[in-house]
Design an enzyme around this catalytic site. Structure first.
Site, PDB file in Angstrom:
ATOM      1  N   ASP A  55       0.802  -1.226  -0.063  1.00  0.00           N
ATOM      2  CA  ASP A  55      -0.037  -0.060   0.094  1.00  0.00           C
ATOM      3  C   ASP A  55       0.751   1.352  -0.120  1.00  0.00           C
ATOM      4  OD1 ASP A  55      -1.840  -1.770   0.258  1.00  0.00           O
ATOM      5  OD2 ASP A  55      -2.720  -1.163   2.033  1.00  0.00           O
ATOM      6  N   ASP A  89      -4.776  -0.513  -1.621  1.00  0.00           N
ATOM      7  CA  ASP A  89      -6.334  -0.486  -1.531  1.00  0.00           C
ATOM      8  C   ASP A  89      -6.985   0.001  -2.743  1.00  0.00           C
ATOM      9  OD1 ASP A  89      -6.190  -1.410   1.227  1.00  0.00           O
ATOM     10  OD2 ASP A  89      -6.604   0.448   2.073  1.00  0.00           O
ATOM     11  N   HIS A 116     -10.893   1.004  -3.117  1.00  0.00           N
ATOM     12  CA  HIS A 116     -12.118   0.701  -2.565  1.00  0.00           C
ATOM     13  C   HIS A 116     -13.333   1.335  -3.506  1.00  0.00           C
ATOM     14  CE1 HIS A 116     -10.574  -0.416   1.225  1.00  0.00           C
ATOM     15  NE2 HIS A 116      -9.747   0.535   1.168  1.00  0.00           N
ATOM     16  N   HIS A 151     -16.453  -0.080   6.137  1.00  0.00           N
ATOM     17  CA  HIS A 151     -14.871   0.411   6.089  1.00  0.00           C
ATOM     18  C   HIS A 151     -14.941   1.973   6.177  1.00  0.00           C
ATOM     19  CE1 HIS A 151     -10.415  -0.175   5.867  1.00  0.00           C
ATOM     20  NE2 HIS A 151     -10.581   0.553   4.813  1.00  0.00           N
ATOM     21  N   HIS A 176     -10.841   6.600   1.380  1.00  0.00           N
ATOM     22  CA  HIS A 176      -9.620   6.925   0.843  1.00  0.00           C
ATOM     23  C   HIS A 176      -9.434   5.455  -0.124  1.00  0.00           C
ATOM     24  CE1 HIS A 176      -9.850   3.436   4.125  1.00  0.00           C
ATOM     25  NE2 HIS A 176      -8.945   3.147   3.600  1.00  0.00           N
ATOM     26  N   LYS A 233      -6.941  -4.531  -3.112  1.00  0.00           N
ATOM     27  CA  LYS A 233      -7.626  -5.205  -2.037  1.00  0.00           C
ATOM     28  C   LYS A 233      -8.638  -4.199  -1.436  1.00  0.00           C
ATOM     29  CE  LYS A 233      -3.869  -4.105   1.237  1.00  0.00           C
ATOM     30  NZ  LYS A 233      -4.631  -3.044   2.077  1.00  0.00           N
ATOM     31  N   CYS A 271      -1.817  -2.270   7.872  1.00  0.00           N
ATOM     32  CA  CYS A 271      -1.768  -3.331   6.572  1.00  0.00           C
ATOM     33  C   CYS A 271      -0.528  -4.177   6.829  1.00  0.00           C
ATOM     34  CB  CYS A 271      -2.003  -2.588   5.434  1.00  0.00           C
ATOM     35  SG  CYS A 271      -3.673  -1.941   5.548  1.00  0.00           S
TER      36      CYS A 271
END
Length: 198
Positions: A9, A51, A53, A62, A76, A101, A143
């Site tokens: 990340d 990440d 999303h 989340h 984010h 992810k 993470c």
């Protein structure tokens, strides 16, 4: 050779100026790039996660307008936005597999992510016979922690390079490194890591 490095990340939203900025994140991006420039050939596989999303929902709780910064967070790393992109100081030219992810649900570990071809990273690592994993990236207390614990749970020998990570909270990050060492990870600076350590 059966060693992989997992770069966790290293994204704009997790570095200075981002939605969930980690102080020192940009410097970590630079140091990871310098390390890979010298050592990418030491690895059978270089993996980088992001990440990623959804924009149109709360990603399984989340995202929150009133985040507790434990289980819920401000928006984010929304897919397709600048915040979700790798930090510009992270040179991705050595990366073999890119992992996304999140995607509608909470996800902290690289092991919860998918490669671009849709496979779980566990499948990719198993296919390559990976038994040793080095973990670097952001953030130590979230993470990086969960990725390391999952790698150990999957039976891999894990090293965490202390100079190539950065945490949100200094005190908690120190506790996390102790936790990871207790769980079986080798916690060392990259310069002090022997290639034979596993």
């Amino acid at each position: 050779m059966t060693r992989a490095i997992l770069v966790v990340d290293v994204q704009n939203d997790f570095t200075e100026g981002g939605a969930l900025a980690v102080q020192g994140g940009a410097a970590v991006a630079e140091r990871i790039s310098a390390y890979l420039a010298e050592h990418a050939d030491d690895y059978d596989l270089v993996v980088a996660s992001r990440d990623w999303h959804d924009a149109d929902n709360d990603n399984g709780g989340h995202f929150s307008t009133e985040p507790d910064f434990i289980d819920s967070w401000p928006p984010h790393c929304v897919a397709g936005t600048p915040g979700a992109e790798y930090h510009p100081s992270f040179d991705t030219s050595a990366v073999d597999v890119h992992v996304r992810k999140g995607m509608g649900e909470p996800a902290y570990s690289v092991y919860e992510g998918q490669a671009e071809d849709g496979r779980r990273i566990t499948e990719v690592l198993a296919e390559r016979g990976i038994i040793e994993v080095d973990v670097v990236g952001l953030a130590t207390d979230y993470c990086v922690r969960q990725t390391t614990l999952d790698a150990i749970e999957h039976g891999q020998h894990v090293r965490v390079f202390t100079d190539l990570i950065e945490g949100v909270h200094h005190e908690r990050s120190a506790e996390v490194l102790a936790e990871l060492a207790h769980a079986g990870a080798v916690v060392v600076p990259s310069a002090g890591a022997s290639p034979e350590v596993g």
